[in-house]
Design a protein around this motif. Structure first.
Motif, PDB file in Angstrom:
ATOM      1  N   THR A  24       0.833  -1.204   0.000  1.00  0.00           N
ATOM      2  CA  THR A  24       0.000   0.000   0.000  1.00  0.00           C
ATOM      3  C   THR A  24       0.867   1.253   0.000  1.00  0.00           C
ATOM      4  O   THR A  24       0.576   2.229  -0.709  1.00  0.00           O
ATOM      5  CB  THR A  24      -0.940  -0.006   1.231  1.00  0.00           C
ATOM      6  N   GLN A  25       1.960   1.226   0.766  1.00  0.00           N
ATOM      7  CA  GLN A  25       2.862   2.380   0.821  1.00  0.00           C
ATOM      8  C   GLN A  25       3.579   2.594  -0.515  1.00  0.00           C
ATOM      9  O   GLN A  25       3.788   3.734  -0.931  1.00  0.00           O
ATOM     10  CB  GLN A  25       3.887   2.189   1.944  1.00  0.00           C
ATOM     11  N   ILE A  26       3.941   1.514  -1.186  1.00  0.00           N
ATOM     12  CA  ILE A  26       4.604   1.639  -2.496  1.00  0.00           C
ATOM     13  C   ILE A  26       3.649   2.284  -3.496  1.00  0.00           C
ATOM     14  O   ILE A  26       4.028   3.191  -4.246  1.00  0.00           O
ATOM     15  CB  ILE A  26       5.091   0.258  -3.003  1.00  0.00           C
ATOM     16  N   ILE A  27       2.408   1.831  -3.503  1.00  0.00           N
ATOM     17  CA  ILE A  27       1.420   2.390  -4.431  1.00  0.00           C
ATOM     18  C   ILE A  27       1.171   3.864  -4.124  1.00  0.00           C
ATOM     19  O   ILE A  27       1.080   4.695  -5.033  1.00  0.00           O
ATOM     20  CB  ILE A  27       0.122   1.556  -4.402  1.00  0.00           C
ATOM     21  N   ALA A  28       1.109   4.225  -2.842  1.00  0.00           N
ATOM     22  CA  ALA A  28       0.912   5.629  -2.459  1.00  0.00           C
ATOM     23  C   ALA A  28       2.107   6.477  -2.888  1.00  0.00           C
ATOM     24  O   ALA A  28       1.926   7.590  -3.425  1.00  0.00           O
ATOM     25  CB  ALA A  28       0.686   5.731  -0.948  1.00  0.00           C
ATOM     26  N   LEU A  29       3.321   5.991  -2.656  1.00  0.00           N
ATOM     27  CA  LEU A  29       4.526   6.721  -3.062  1.00  0.00           C
ATOM     28  C   LEU A  29       4.535   6.928  -4.572  1.00  0.00           C
ATOM     29  O   LEU A  29       4.812   8.028  -5.063  1.00  0.00           O
ATOM     30  CB  LEU A  29       5.780   5.965  -2.614  1.00  0.00           C
ATOM     31  N   ARG A  30       4.232   5.880  -5.292  1.00  0.00           N
ATOM     32  CA  ARG A  30       4.198   5.936  -6.757  1.00  0.00           C
ATOM     33  C   ARG A  30       3.176   6.967  -7.234  1.00  0.00           C
ATOM     34  O   ARG A  30       3.446   7.752  -8.139  1.00  0.00           O
ATOM     35  CB  ARG A  30       3.844   4.529  -7.248  1.00  0.00           C
ATOM     36  N   LYS A  31       2.029   6.989  -6.601  1.00  0.00           N
ATOM     37  CA  LYS A  31       0.961   7.932  -6.972  1.00  0.00           C
ATOM     38  C   LYS A  31       1.379   9.368  -6.671  1.00  0.00           C
ATOM     39  O   LYS A  31       1.197  10.267  -7.493  1.00  0.00           O
ATOM     40  CB  LYS A  31      -0.321   7.582  -6.228  1.00  0.00           C
ATOM     41  N   ASN A  32       1.955   9.594  -5.478  1.00  0.00           N
ATOM     42  CA  ASN A  32       2.379  10.944  -5.076  1.00  0.00           C
ATOM     43  C   ASN A  32       3.473  11.501  -5.970  1.00  0.00           C
ATOM     44  O   ASN A  32       3.521  12.708  -6.211  1.00  0.00           O
ATOM     45  CB  ASN A  32       2.866  10.949  -3.627  1.00  0.00           C
ATOM     46  N   LYS A  33       4.348  10.634  -6.472  1.00  0.00           N
ATOM     47  CA  LYS A  33       5.474  11.089  -7.289  1.00  0.00           C
ATOM     48  C   LYS A  33       5.180  11.037  -8.784  1.00  0.00           C
ATOM     49  O   LYS A  33       6.018  11.424  -9.586  1.00  0.00           O
ATOM     50  CB  LYS A  33       6.710  10.240  -6.996  1.00  0.00           C
ATOM     51  N   GLY A  34       4.027  10.484  -9.133  1.00  0.00           N
ATOM     52  CA  GLY A  34       3.731  10.316 -10.560  1.00  0.00           C
ATOM     53  C   GLY A  34       4.564   9.207 -11.178  1.00  0.00           C
ATOM     54  O   GLY A  34       4.823   9.196 -12.368  1.00  0.00           O
ATOM     55  N   GLY A  35       4.975   8.283 -10.345  1.00  0.00           N
ATOM     56  CA  GLY A  35       5.811   7.161 -10.802  1.00  0.00           C
ATOM     57  C   GLY A  35       7.208   7.279 -10.241  1.00  0.00           C
ATOM     58  O   GLY A  35       7.633   8.358  -9.816  1.00  0.00           O
ATOM     59  N   LEU A  36       7.892   6.164 -10.197  1.00  0.00           N
ATOM     60  CA  LEU A  36       9.264   6.141  -9.678  1.00  0.00           C
ATOM     61  C   LEU A  36      10.239   6.081 -10.850  1.00  0.00           C
ATOM     62  O   LEU A  36      10.055   5.300 -11.772  1.00  0.00           O
ATOM     63  CB  LEU A  36       9.467   4.928  -8.767  1.00  0.00           C
ATOM     64  N   SER A  37      11.252   6.913 -10.793  1.00  0.00           N
ATOM     65  CA  SER A  37      12.254   6.894 -11.872  1.00  0.00           C
ATOM     66  C   SER A  37      13.447   6.007 -11.514  1.00  0.00           C
ATOM     67  O   SER A  37      14.193   5.608 -12.391  1.00  0.00           O
ATOM     68  CB  SER A  37      12.722   8.307 -12.192  1.00  0.00           C
ATOM     69  N   ARG A  38      13.589   5.712 -10.213  1.00  0.00           N
ATOM     70  CA  ARG A  38      14.669   4.838  -9.756  1.00  0.00           C
ATOM     71  C   ARG A  38      14.135   3.924  -8.667  1.00  0.00           C
ATOM     72  O   ARG A  38      13.327   4.337  -7.837  1.00  0.00           O
ATOM     73  CB  ARG A  38      15.837   5.655  -9.182  1.00  0.00           C
ATOM     74  N   ILE A  39      14.619   2.724  -8.610  1.00  0.00           N
ATOM     75  CA  ILE A  39      14.204   1.750  -7.594  1.00  0.00           C
ATOM     76  C   ILE A  39      14.596   2.236  -6.198  1.00  0.00           C
ATOM     77  O   ILE A  39      13.898   1.986  -5.219  1.00  0.00           O
ATOM     78  CB  ILE A  39      14.827   0.360  -7.879  1.00  0.00           C
TER      79      ILE A  39
END
Length: 191
Positions: A150-165
């Motif tokens: 859930t935290q990964i999905i929230a982080l991804r949403k807040n940042k508009g996607g992750l550019s680095r792992i």
């Protein structure tokens, strides 16, 4: 003590039956289908692409292709041809790790390129795209539970996607040690 005619006939019958069984055991494997036919590109080597093939709704299997392989190479390995309307334009398409090729050859031939499902990819040791992995995909990864997913999905949403792992370490509970254990399960397409 000499053999009687019945004993001699019995010995001859036994020798003939033994010879027939022996010959039968030699010949049967030559005419029966192999249980495990040799499939080209069926052994994974370091750095090769794992590609799934589905023809007419049936999963044919996983093919391990060299980097830079094209769709026409996969079709040759699978011993099949692209439907006529697609040869030329699609046979030069480069394959990507984890692609799943859907091919139909009926009255209206079509070809589609998708991705392997997460359980299949993880079973093959392939990483998942962190930006497209679903909640259900994330919880399949060892070390990631429902809360972390859930935290990964929230982080991804807040940042508009992750550019680095490495951005996963911004999540509370993912420090360097945990990150080192889970990073092999993910990759990211450049945004």
């Amino acid at each position: 003590m000499p053999l009687t005619n019945k004993q001699a006939d019995g010995i001859i019958a036994l020798v003939v039956i033994t010879a027939l069984v022996y010959v039968f055991n030699l010949l049967v494997p030559l005419f029966s289908p192999a249980n495990h036919p040799h499939v080209p590109f069926s052994n994974k080597e370091e750095g090769e692409l794992a590609i799934a093939l589905n023809v007419n709704g049936n999963d044919i299997g996983i093919y391990f292709m060299p980097k830079g392989a094209r769709l026409c190479c996969l079709m040759a390995a699978a011993r099949t041809d692209l439907p006529r309307p697609f040869s030329g334009q699609n046979d030069s398409r480069r394959l990507k790790m984890g692609d799943k090729i859907y091919l139909t050859g009926d009255s209206s031939p079509s070809i589609a390129v998708g991705k392997m499902v997460a359980p299949q990819a993880l079973a093959l040791g392939l990483p998942l795209d962190i930006n497209s992995a679903t909640f259900d995909d994330l919880v399949l990864v060892s070390g990631i539970g429902e809360k972390t997913a859930t935290q990964i999905i929230a982080l991804r949403k807040n940042k508009g996607g992750l550019s680095r792992i490495e951005e996963l370490m911004e999540i509370r509970g993912i420090k360097e040690k945990k990150f080192d254990r889970i990073k092999k399960y993910f990759y990211t397409e450049m945004l």
